[in-house]
Design a protein around this motif. Structure first.
Motif, PDB file in Angstrom:
ATOM      1  N   UNK A  15       0.798  -1.225   0.081  1.00 15.86           N
ATOM      2  CA  UNK A  15      -0.179  -0.019   0.045  1.00 15.86           C
ATOM      3  C   UNK A  15       0.966   1.245   0.047  1.00 15.86           C
ATOM      4  N   UNK A  16       2.170   1.117   0.534  1.00 14.74           N
ATOM      5  CA  UNK A  16       2.795   2.279   0.214  1.00 14.74           C
ATOM      6  C   UNK A  16       3.585   2.318  -0.771  1.00 14.74           C
ATOM      7  N   UNK A  17       3.459   1.460  -1.927  1.00 15.07           N
ATOM      8  CA  UNK A  17       4.060   1.618  -3.066  1.00 15.07           C
ATOM      9  C   UNK A  17       3.082   1.741  -4.287  1.00 15.07           C
ATOM     10  N   UNK A  18       1.652   2.047  -3.919  1.00 20.86           N
ATOM     11  CA  UNK A  18       0.767   2.210  -4.593  1.00 20.86           C
ATOM     12  C   UNK A  18       0.418   4.021  -4.709  1.00 20.86           C
ATOM     13  N   UNK A  19       0.124   4.568  -5.958  1.00 25.66           N
ATOM     14  CA  UNK A  19       0.021   6.119  -5.932  1.00 25.66           C
ATOM     15  C   UNK A  19      -1.143   6.332  -7.158  1.00 25.66           C
ATOM     16  N   UNK A  20      -2.098   6.921  -6.522  1.00 32.49           N
ATOM     17  CA  UNK A  20      -2.908   7.653  -7.351  1.00 32.49           C
ATOM     18  C   UNK A  20      -2.402   8.763  -8.021  1.00 32.49           C
ATOM     19  N   UNK A  42       0.092   9.317  -2.470  1.00 33.55           N
ATOM     20  CA  UNK A  42       0.392   7.889  -1.834  1.00 33.55           C
ATOM     21  C   UNK A  42       0.059   7.854  -0.219  1.00 33.55           C
ATOM     22  N   UNK A  43       0.262   6.730   0.337  1.00 32.52           N
ATOM     23  CA  UNK A  43      -0.252   6.211   1.482  1.00 32.52           C
ATOM     24  C   UNK A  43       0.418   7.423   2.761  1.00 32.52           C
ATOM     25  N   UNK A  44      -0.538   7.853   3.369  1.00 28.87           N
ATOM     26  CA  UNK A  44      -0.250   8.985   4.716  1.00 28.87           C
ATOM     27  C   UNK A  44       0.647   8.389   5.347  1.00 28.87           C
ATOM     28  N   UNK A  45       0.656   7.041   5.981  1.00 26.41           N
ATOM     29  CA  UNK A  45       1.424   6.482   6.880  1.00 26.41           C
ATOM     30  C   UNK A  45       2.667   6.088   6.303  1.00 26.41           C
ATOM     31  N   UNK A  46       2.843   5.716   4.868  1.00 24.32           N
ATOM     32  CA  UNK A  46       3.915   5.682   4.388  1.00 24.32           C
ATOM     33  C   UNK A  46       4.711   6.908   4.224  1.00 24.32           C
ATOM     34  N   UNK A  47       4.047   7.993   4.072  1.00 28.23           N
ATOM     35  CA  UNK A  47       4.813   9.301   4.046  1.00 28.23           C
ATOM     36  C   UNK A  47       5.398   9.600   5.098  1.00 28.23           C
ATOM     37  N   UNK A  48       4.947   9.316   6.257  1.00 31.60           N
ATOM     38  CA  UNK A  48       5.566   9.457   7.646  1.00 31.60           C
ATOM     39  C   UNK A  48       6.779   8.642   7.714  1.00 31.60           C
ATOM     40  N   UNK A  49       6.800   7.517   7.353  1.00 35.00           N
ATOM     41  CA  UNK A  49       8.152   6.724   7.463  1.00 35.00           C
ATOM     42  C   UNK A  49       9.082   7.316   6.285  1.00 35.00           C
ATOM     43  N   UNK A  50       8.594   7.816   5.145  1.00 34.65           N
ATOM     44  CA  UNK A  50       9.287   8.197   4.345  1.00 34.65           C
ATOM     45  C   UNK A  50      10.020   9.790   4.700  1.00 34.65           C
ATOM     46  N   UNK A  51       9.379  10.280   5.730  1.00 31.12           N
ATOM     47  CA  UNK A  51      10.112  11.502   6.188  1.00 31.12           C
ATOM     48  C   UNK A  51      11.270  11.186   7.218  1.00 31.12           C
TER      49      UNK A  51
END
Length: 459
Positions: A15-20, A42-51
């Motif tokens: 879900x972190x690797x999917x994008x609209x 992309x996933x908000x939760x994924x963006x937190x970890x990307x940060x």
């Protein structure tokens, strides 16, 4: 717990690797899909970890001075303003000394979307990104998929085989790693803002043009090696100064088109380095919005007018203004007329003079705000809050008099042209030197702004 497990295993949830993908229109024909910028949601939760990963990468680059100083994009203490100030400092100085300059503006074709993943991982590893973080980034980039979202309609999922996702947190810093070595081995000065590049050379002798030609060949070879293609149709050459031989420059065997006006990081740069054309463009754009206000609102009160003006219209007139501040009276008046027109809309103030309207609305004139902006930028440069060495612009007086402050600037050159006289590093000297010590010696930017506003009488 999820973040820790993801980093330890290097596994990134699907879900972190999917994008609209939302297409944002840039310019040109709206019927041409190539004129849209694809931004990935992309996933908000994924963006937190990307940060968290991005912050670790930024710390690594800072501690080891990895990202080259020519790069101004997505870097702390760097911006479009620092890029333009360094660039135009060199150009206005050369023009004042009657030295011609050639500039090649370079434009990458779909830069963020075409970065090859395997090559990017190789570069990250070479620059010291290793272990779990490298493995996580590799997983983050591979097996991605995306779909286009327009007005609630969704396309089918398609695999993403290259590129760093635009709109992601991690994408910009990964791109900086990828283009970092573009500047290696070049003879001529070059400035970058992510994928926007300009390379220039003062032409003091015929050999100088040859140096720029050689550098264009090196850039072409870098492009071939790393599969980041330049769009020759959008690249351009600008010839600046008198007695310019107007040499042709090529990229991939195609001669670059000649331009006398180039939009550079949102600012229109003219071949004569005068700000008049940029002033006309931004004034027209601002006036168009004022017209829309009058047309689409049946009633405008003071609060609404000031809210729209300060949040939408005035920023257009002041974006990166330190790099193009007008010095001709007609240009100064053309900008001021926009604020004049806006204040005229306020009920009950139509019969007042412009100065009285500004006073009652607590609006400083645009000319006053430009002076304020110059002084704030000078403070930031001298105190290391900008990523540009102050010695590129200023020389501190070695023996300041007992009167005034200890950060006085020295007039170190004789100015021959109006363009150089009106340039940031020259025009700010007298106003800066006249500031009282308690303003100049402010301990922070916020305190400096407060004390400066009190000194200038700006509310």
């Amino acid at each position: 717990m999820i973040f820790r497990k993801s980093l330890q295993t290097g596994d990134v949830p699907m879900s972190w690797r999917e994008a609209n993908v939302t297409p944002l229109f840039k310019k040109g024909s709206k019927t041409n899909p190539l004129n849209y910028r694809p931004v990935s949601l992309t996933s908000v939760v994924g963006k937190v970890f990307e940060t968290l990963v991005r912050d670790a990468l930024v710390k690594h680059t800072t501690e080891n001075a990895i990202i080259k100083i020519q790069q101004h994009g997505f870097m702390k203490k760097k911006s479009t303003v620092t890029n333009l100030l360094e660039y135009l400092e060199a150009l206005t100085k050369a023009r004042d000394q009657r030295i011609p300059v050639d500039v090649n503006y370079l434009d990458c074709k779909k830069a963020f979307d075409t970065v090859p993943h395997r090559r990017l991982i190789t570069k990250l590893e070479a620059l010291g990104v290793q272990g779990n973080v490298l493995r996580w980034i590799e997983n983050f980039l591979t097996n991605r998929r995306q779909r286009v979202s327009i007005r609630g309609s969704l396309s089918e999922w398609l695999p993403v085989e290259s590129g760093v996702p635009q709109g992601s947190v991690l994408g910009p810093i990964l791109f900086l790693f990828y283009v970092n070595d573009l500047v290696d081995g070049l003879e001529c000065p070059i400035l970058l803002f992510a994928d926007d590049a300009k390379i220039y050379k003062e032409l003091k002798s015929p050999e100088d043009a040859e140096a720029l030609i050689r550098d264009m060949k090196k850039i072409e070879e870098w492009s071939d090696k790393w599969l980041l293609v330049f769009n020759e149709e959008k690249c351009a050459t600008m010839h600046i100064g008198h007695n310019n031989q107007k040499v042709d420059y090529k990229l991939n065997d195609k001669t670059l088109k000649k331009t006398e006006l180039e939009k550079d990081l949102g600012v229109f740069i003219s071949h004569d380095l005068k700000p008049s054309q940029h002033v006309s463009i931004v004034a027209a754009r601002a006036n168009k919005i004022v017209g829309l206000m009058k047309k689409n609102f049946d009633y405008l009160d003071e609060e609404t007018i000031l809210s729209i003006y300060c949040s939408i219209i005035r920023p257009i007139l002041e974006y990166a203004v330190q790099s193009w501040c007008p010095f001709w009276k007609k240009d100064i008046e053309e900008l001021e007329k926009v604020q004049h027109r806006v204040t005229k809309l306020v009920p009950g103030l139509q019969d007042e003079s412009y100065e009285e309207r500004c006073s009652k609305l607590n609006l400083p004139t645009l000319e006053q705000r430009r002076l304020r902006g110059d002084l704030i930028e000078t403070y930031k440069i001298l105190n290391g809050h900008e990523g540009s060495d102050y010695r590129k612009f200023f020389k501190l007086r070695e023996n300041s008099s007992t009167r005034g402050h200890d950060w006085k600037l020295e007039k170190r050159e004789h100015v021959n042209t109006k363009v150089r006289e009106g340039w940031f590093a020259i025009r700010v000297i007298n106003p800066w030197n006249s500031l009282p010590p308690h303003v100049v010696n402010a301990p922070s930017i916020k305190t400096f702004k407060t004390k400066l506003d009190e000194h200038l009488g700006i509310n």
